[in-house]
Scaffold this motif. Sequence first.
Motif, short mmCIF file in Angstrom:
data_model
loop_
_atom_site.label_atom_id
_atom_site.label_comp_id
_atom_site.label_asym_id
_atom_site.label_seq_id
_atom_site.Cartn_x
_atom_site.Cartn_y
_atom_site.Cartn_z
N ILE A 205 -77.98 -41.51 72.51
CA ILE A 205 -78.58 -42.52 71.55
C ILE A 205 -78.11 -42.29 70.10
CG2 ILE A 205 -80.96 -43.31 70.60
CD1 ILE A 205 -82.04 -42.59 73.52
N VAL A 206 -78.28 -41.02 69.61
CA VAL A 206 -78.04 -40.71 68.29
C VAL A 206 -76.51 -41.02 67.87
CG1 VAL A 206 -77.86 -38.94 66.41
CG2 VAL A 206 -79.71 -39.14 67.90
N PHE A 207 -75.67 -40.57 68.84
CA PHE A 207 -74.31 -40.81 68.51
C PHE A 207 -73.82 -42.10 68.60
CE2 PHE A 207 -69.98 -40.72 69.84
CZ PHE A 207 -69.37 -39.54 68.80
N CYS A 208 -74.41 -43.03 69.55
CA CYS A 208 -74.25 -44.55 69.55
C CYS A 208 -74.54 -45.10 68.55
CB CYS A 208 -74.69 -45.10 70.56
SG CYS A 208 -74.07 -44.88 72.31
N SER B 279 -75.01 -43.88 65.09
CA SER B 279 -73.88 -43.26 64.24
C SER B 279 -72.70 -43.98 64.26
CB SER B 279 -73.78 -41.83 64.32
OG SER B 279 -72.92 -41.24 63.31
N ALA B 280 -72.15 -43.92 65.48
CA ALA B 280 -70.71 -44.71 65.62
C ALA B 280 -70.98 -46.11 65.23
CB ALA B 280 -70.32 -44.87 67.22
N VAL B 281 -72.15 -46.89 65.59
CA VAL B 281 -72.43 -48.40 65.23
C VAL B 281 -72.73 -48.66 63.83
CG1 VAL B 281 -73.36 -50.31 65.90
CG2 VAL B 281 -72.58 -48.82 67.58
N VAL B 282 -73.48 -47.76 63.24
CA VAL B 282 -74.00 -47.99 61.93
C VAL B 282 -73.65 -47.07 60.77
CG1 VAL B 282 -76.21 -48.32 60.82
CG2 VAL B 282 -76.07 -48.88 63.00
N LEU B 283 -73.85 -45.79 61.20
CA LEU B 283 -73.47 -44.83 60.02
C LEU B 283 -72.12 -44.48 59.74
CD1 LEU B 283 -76.37 -41.96 60.71
CD2 LEU B 283 -76.34 -44.12 59.37
N SER B 284 -71.05 -44.28 61.17
CA SER B 284 -69.91 -44.14 60.70
C SER B 284 -69.06 -45.38 60.30
CB SER B 284 -69.19 -43.71 61.86
OG SER B 284 -69.45 -42.44 62.42
N PRO B 285 -69.34 -46.50 60.53
CA PRO B 285 -68.83 -47.51 59.81
C PRO B 285 -68.98 -47.58 58.29
CG PRO B 285 -69.54 -48.46 61.59
CD PRO B 285 -69.92 -46.85 61.75
N ILE B 286 -70.30 -47.47 57.90
CA ILE B 286 -70.88 -47.37 56.54
C ILE B 286 -70.11 -46.36 55.65
CG2 ILE B 286 -72.51 -47.13 54.98
CD1 ILE B 286 -74.38 -48.24 56.97
N ALA B 287 -69.93 -45.12 56.28
CA ALA B 287 -69.40 -43.72 55.64
C ALA B 287 -67.97 -44.14 55.55
CB ALA B 287 -69.75 -42.80 56.19
N GLU B 288 -67.24 -44.74 56.56
CA GLU B 288 -65.70 -44.71 56.39
C GLU B 288 -65.35 -45.79 55.67
OE1 GLU B 288 -64.56 -44.98 60.59
OE2 GLU B 288 -65.08 -43.03 60.93
N GLU B 289 -66.02 -46.84 55.35
CA GLU B 289 -65.74 -47.93 54.52
C GLU B 289 -65.88 -47.58 53.16
OE1 GLU B 289 -64.05 -50.85 55.51
OE2 GLU B 289 -64.06 -49.52 57.31
N PHE B 290 -66.89 -46.84 52.91
CA PHE B 290 -67.08 -46.40 51.36
C PHE B 290 -65.76 -45.32 51.13
CE2 PHE B 290 -71.75 -47.38 51.42
CZ PHE B 290 -71.32 -48.63 50.74
N MET C 136 -68.51 -37.19 74.70
CA MET C 136 -69.80 -36.79 74.10
C MET C 136 -71.03 -37.73 74.69
SD MET C 136 -68.74 -36.32 70.01
CE MET C 136 -67.65 -35.09 69.63
N LEU C 137 -70.80 -38.55 75.43
CA LEU C 137 -71.81 -39.56 76.05
C LEU C 137 -71.99 -38.87 77.47
CD1 LEU C 137 -70.15 -43.06 74.81
CD2 LEU C 137 -71.94 -41.61 73.62
N GLY C 138 -73.25 -39.56 77.70
CA GLY C 138 -73.75 -39.55 79.13
C GLY C 138 -74.40 -38.00 79.70
N HIS C 139 -74.34 -37.14 78.59
CA HIS C 139 -74.84 -35.78 79.01
C HIS C 139 -76.28 -35.49 78.84
CE1 HIS C 139 -70.57 -34.52 79.62
NE2 HIS C 139 -70.18 -34.86 78.49
N ASN C 140 -76.55 -36.19 77.61
CA ASN C 140 -78.15 -36.00 77.09
C ASN C 140 -78.39 -37.23 76.58
OD1 ASN C 140 -79.90 -35.06 74.77
ND2 ASN C 140 -80.24 -33.47 76.30
#
Length: 225
Positions: free
Chosen positions: A127-130, A132-143, A118-122
Amino acid sequence: MIKVIKQWTSKVILIALMLIAIEVPPMAVNFALRYSKTNQLIVDGFMALFIGLMLVIIWWAHRTYEAYNQLGQPAGIKVGWIIGGYLAIILGMDVLSYLNQLIYHQTETANNAALGSMLGHNQVITIVFCFSAVVLSPIAEEFIFRGTLINMFFKRGNIWPKVILSGIVFSTGHMSTNPISFLMYAYMGMVLAYVYLRTDDIRNSIAIHMINNAIAMYVLLVQVV
């Protein structure tokens, strides 16, 4: 007895819905990738949708976590536990990765391969995916996998059943093509669960998860950018 069965059934259904929900936002990324070279406006729209869905899931998971929380008020950030938990994950994952390569000849898990694709194409997608992976996903998955799941099943003192359950369910949310790769994510989930239960503060497991994902995304970016 019937009441207990109904309560457990409703809990299982709730967790199942959360597991399904956390798989929905990546679909927006996949749609964005289809237009990554042809229509930036559509890409921006799908990525905005992706962030919106992640924020809704975080809100929902946080509300559910607060409803089932058995540990009371957060006990505070424990830097030592964060460092120790991360080092435990790195050590265990290195050993399991070696076994995965030795037995199944896989240099990376299917989950990491999918993330890398999913990286390097656009630039916007990357930027958005990174983020999310570093901030949003950890928060969501931990909750979901720690805050809600751990508190929803078993009494407060039953640490190990909670840890094992969290690890197994966490691993089902990641692509696994063999028992070793499944064990890798189960182990990570169990370490995060153990830290959360020992520190009485989900922010500690969130911090470890963020650090782990940040380094993993850096490694993936180096490979594809």
